[in-house]
Design a protein around this motif. Structure first.
Motif, mmCIF file in Angstrom:
data_model
loop_
_atom_site.group_PDB
_atom_site.id
_atom_site.type_symbol
_atom_site.label_atom_id
_atom_site.label_comp_id
_atom_site.label_asym_id
_atom_site.label_seq_id
_atom_site.Cartn_x
_atom_site.Cartn_y
_atom_site.Cartn_z
ATOM 1 N N GLY A 1 36.497 76.552 -7.319
ATOM 2 C CA GLY A 1 35.202 76.277 -7.930
ATOM 3 C C GLY A 1 35.318 75.497 -9.228
ATOM 4 N N THR A 2 34.235 75.522 -10.013
ATOM 5 C CA THR A 2 34.149 74.757 -11.255
ATOM 6 C C THR A 2 33.976 75.676 -12.449
ATOM 7 N N ALA A 3 34.829 75.476 -13.454
ATOM 8 C CA ALA A 3 34.695 76.193 -14.720
ATOM 9 C C ALA A 3 33.854 75.322 -15.649
ATOM 10 N N LYS A 4 32.639 75.763 -15.946
ATOM 11 C CA LYS A 4 31.692 74.966 -16.719
ATOM 12 C C LYS A 4 31.989 75.031 -18.219
ATOM 13 N N ASP A 5 31.895 73.869 -18.865
ATOM 14 C CA ASP A 5 32.019 73.760 -20.325
ATOM 15 C C ASP A 5 33.257 74.473 -20.858
ATOM 16 N N ILE A 6 34.351 74.370 -20.137
ATOM 17 C CA ILE A 6 35.579 75.073 -20.523
ATOM 18 C C ILE A 6 36.359 74.309 -21.598
ATOM 19 N N LEU A 7 36.083 73.012 -21.713
ATOM 20 C CA LEU A 7 36.760 72.163 -22.695
ATOM 21 C C LEU A 7 35.796 71.809 -23.825
ATOM 22 N N GLU A 8 36.180 72.124 -25.055
ATOM 23 C CA GLU A 8 35.368 71.782 -26.218
ATOM 24 C C GLU A 8 36.196 70.889 -27.147
ATOM 25 N N TYR A 9 35.572 69.812 -27.614
ATOM 26 C CA TYR A 9 36.299 68.802 -28.373
ATOM 27 C C TYR A 9 35.791 68.691 -29.804
ATOM 28 N N ASP A 10 36.696 68.292 -30.694
ATOM 29 C CA ASP A 10 36.303 67.883 -32.038
ATOM 30 C C ASP A 10 35.763 66.452 -31.980
ATOM 31 N N THR A 11 35.110 66.047 -33.072
ATOM 32 C CA THR A 11 34.675 64.658 -33.183
ATOM 33 C C THR A 11 35.896 63.747 -33.226
ATOM 34 N N GLY A 12 35.880 62.702 -32.422
ATOM 35 C CA GLY A 12 37.001 61.774 -32.364
ATOM 36 C C GLY A 12 36.632 60.399 -32.887
ATOM 37 N N PHE A 13 37.349 59.392 -32.417
ATOM 38 C CA PHE A 13 37.113 58.033 -32.900
ATOM 39 C C PHE A 13 37.173 57.036 -31.744
ATOM 40 N N ASN A 14 36.639 55.873 -32.007
ATOM 41 C CA ASN A 14 36.625 54.773 -31.039
ATOM 42 C C ASN A 14 36.753 53.458 -31.794
ATOM 43 N N PHE A 15 37.489 52.514 -31.233
ATOM 44 C CA PHE A 15 37.436 51.149 -31.753
ATOM 45 C C PHE A 15 37.507 50.182 -30.573
ATOM 46 N N ALA A 16 36.908 49.015 -30.754
ATOM 47 C CA ALA A 16 36.802 48.066 -29.648
ATOM 48 C C ALA A 16 36.709 46.636 -30.170
ATOM 49 N N ALA A 17 37.101 45.707 -29.323
ATOM 50 C CA ALA A 17 36.903 44.280 -29.548
ATOM 51 C C ALA A 17 36.054 43.754 -28.405
ATOM 52 N N ASN A 18 35.248 42.742 -28.684
ATOM 53 C CA ASN A 18 34.399 42.221 -27.620
ATOM 54 C C ASN A 18 34.298 40.704 -27.667
ATOM 55 N N LEU A 19 33.946 40.167 -26.521
ATOM 56 C CA LEU A 19 33.732 38.735 -26.328
ATOM 57 C C LEU A 19 32.439 38.565 -25.556
ATOM 58 N N GLY A 20 31.528 37.738 -26.060
ATOM 59 C CA GLY A 20 30.226 37.611 -25.409
ATOM 60 C C GLY A 20 29.764 36.180 -25.256
ATOM 61 N N TYR A 21 28.766 36.014 -24.399
ATOM 62 C CA TYR A 21 28.175 34.691 -24.164
ATOM 63 C C TYR A 21 26.659 34.847 -24.041
ATOM 64 N N ARG A 22 25.919 34.035 -24.794
ATOM 65 C CA ARG A 22 24.454 34.065 -24.764
ATOM 66 C C ARG A 22 23.944 33.108 -23.690
#
Length: 217
Positions: A50-71
């Motif tokens: 079966g499924t164990a609900k909400d068994i994993l709890e996380y602290d606030t983490g971080f993210n970084f990204a680079a992007n390339l776009g076209y209009r």
């Protein structure tokens, strides 16, 4: 005469290609961003148990990204993102634990822009891509040693939806404030303990608040 005609033709072709390249570049932008990742509590699904609900709890983490776009025009643009995020595990089954869920990802998105004026623009978009998930070894409070943990799927599908505001500092540089929601498909993870002989299925689901800079060519 023939040489002059060939030279003139070559110059015209070069000028035309330069004009096309200049037009393409003028609608292109690059950017970088970074911020906080707020991962939702996670489930673990094990076949036959079966499924164990909400068994994993996380602290606030971080993210970084680079992007390339076209209009494509003043309203519609497309964008590719390449990023990395990480959230440390806080509790496993309500017990203090240490590990982290992280991964490199890439997405392709389509955005719609609404220009309030020459400076301020609101935007919203949706996209999809892939995530290469990773889990570090797990240590549990009160239990000696660490349990080896690994992800058995190299890459899984990733869904993205986002919105935000941009402010133009000048003709080339914009400041961006944005919110993104990322949700991956399920991936298999293995915890090498006698109590966990079978791989479990889990997913990444996180809210990202970030700021960034964009350079318009």
């Amino acid at each position: 005469m023939k040489k002059l005609a060939l030279l003139a033709g070559a110059m015209l072709a070069f000028n035309a290609s330069s004009a096309v390249a200049s037009d393409l570049l003028s609608n292109t932008y690059i950017g970088i961003s970074g911020g906080a990742s707020f991962a939702e509590d996670g489930d673990i699904k094990v076949d036959g148990l079966g499924t164990a609900k909400d068994i994993l709890e996380y602290d606030t983490g971080f993210n970084f990204a680079a992007n390339l776009g076209y209009r494509i025009n003043d309203i519609i643009r497309v964008q590719a993102d390449f990023g990395y995020l990480r959230n440390n595990l806080d509790e496993l089954a309500n017990v203090d634990a240490k590990s982290d869920l992280s991964g490199f990802y890439s997405t392709a998105s389509i955005f719609g822009d609404y220009h309030f004026n020459d400076k301020v623009t609101a935007f919203a978009g949706v996209g999809a891509g892939v995530l290469a998930p990773r889990i570090s070894d797990v240590s549990i409070s009160g239990v000696a040693g660490k349990a080896d943990a690994k992800v058995k799927d190299n890459a899984v599908a990733l869904f993205k939806v986002g919105a935000g505001l941009s402010y133009s500092l000048n003709d080339n540089i914009d400041v961006i404030a944005s919110y993104d929601y990322l949700r991956s498909a399920e991936f298999k993870a293995m915890l090498d303990t006698p109590a966990s002989p079978n791989p479990g299925k889990m997913r990444l689901s996180t809210h990202i608040a970030q700021i960034g800079l964009r350079y318009n060519f």
